[in-house]
Design an enzyme around this catalytic site. Structure first.
Site, short mmCIF file in Angstrom:
data_model
loop_
_atom_site.label_atom_id
_atom_site.label_comp_id
_atom_site.label_asym_id
_atom_site.label_seq_id
_atom_site.Cartn_x
_atom_site.Cartn_y
_atom_site.Cartn_z
CG ASP A 41 -0.28 -0.44 2.51
OD1 ASP A 41 0.97 -0.45 2.56
OD2 ASP A 41 -0.99 -0.76 3.46
CG HIS A 77 -5.90 -2.31 8.81
ND1 HIS A 77 -6.10 -1.10 9.43
CD2 HIS A 77 -4.56 -2.47 8.76
CE1 HIS A 77 -4.93 -0.56 9.74
NE2 HIS A 77 -3.98 -1.38 9.35
#
Ligand code: GLP
Length: 246
Positions: free
Chosen positions: A67, A138
């Site tokens: 990410d 997450h």
């Protein structure tokens, strides 16, 4: 799912680094999926040490990161590009042209995500994906409730994640509100997955994610369905799993 119990953070880092280095030794031109956050830093340090000793060679390795914050320039100290450079890329003999992160400076989310998906596909998939675990379950920046079938996409960070990550920024307002992240589908397509977890503050989520039901409110729970997942967790992170067998 194999779970390895580590004594503490250092032991977790060494065990994780051993698994990553085994991957590089067995397949020198492997594709590594890499993660940021504070948890993998010790493993990266250990890999750098082994490289310096001449025990590891990154010259043929390709990396794709999970990410990147949207809107941060690569030279921003809080960007994941900067993090990877500081903790690994600038310290080993990796070819920078083979290190990939989503382009945080691409304003058009569709373009940024499409491009990143194409890169991952063109590499023929990820051999070993390293993951940390967020307090809300997450993985990457796939926040609770995310659809499991997504590839790279743009996410709005939850207030809990913004708060958890503000320790790296001047203040909460400086934390970007959006990020590009590999999706659960991309992560689940990796041949092998390695999760690193440390600390008592992760004990509840470790139990929920790995011993509870598989459910979108806990994104990491999907990992239970992958056929080659290794979790390296320290005793503090496993402290709420003392009654379960693994
Ligand atoms: C961030 C990252 C994740 C990371 C998580 C946990 O939000 N996007 O990839 O796994 O936080 O971070 P830490 O290891 O610092 O607890």
């Amino acid at each position: 799912m194999k779970i390895y119990r580590a004594k503490d953070y250092n032991d977790m880092s060494r065990k994780a680094a051993n698994i990553i280095s085994a991957q590089i030794i067995m397949k020198p031109n492997c594709v590594l999926g890499l993660a940021t956050g504070s948890t993998p830093i010790g493993a990266y340090k250990q890999l750098v040490e082994w490289y310096r000793k001449g025990d590891l060679d990154f010259s043929e390795v390709t990396t794709v990161n999970l990410d990147e914050y949207k809107g941060l320039t690569p030279d921003n100290e809080q960007s994941y590009y900067y993090f990877m450079n500081e903790n690994l890329f600038s310290k080993v003999n990796i070819d920078k042209n083979r290190t990939y992160l989503p382009d945080g400076m691409e304003e058009n989310s569709e373009v940024a995500c499409q491009r990143y998906n194409e890169i991952i596909h063109s590499l023929g998939g990820i051999d070993l994906q390293l993951l940390g675990l967020g307090h809300n379950g997450h993985i990457g920046f796939n926040e609770p409730g995310i659809a499991f079938e997504k590839e790279t996409h743009c996410v709005s960070l939850s207030s809990r994640t913004i708060k958890a990550n503000m320790r790296f920024f001047l203040s909460e307002e400086h934390v970007p509100r959006q990020a590009y992240t590999m999706g659960i589908k991309t992560i689940m397509s990796a041949h092998k997955i390695l999760v690193v977890v440390s600390g008592e503050d992760k004990a509840d989520i470790v139990r929920q994610a790995f011993f509870g039901p598989v459910t979108p409110p806990i994104p990491a729970s999907i990992l239970q369905l992958h056929n080659d997942v290794t979790i390296v967790a320290d005793e503090a992170a496993l402290s709420k799993c003392t009654d379960v067998e693994f």
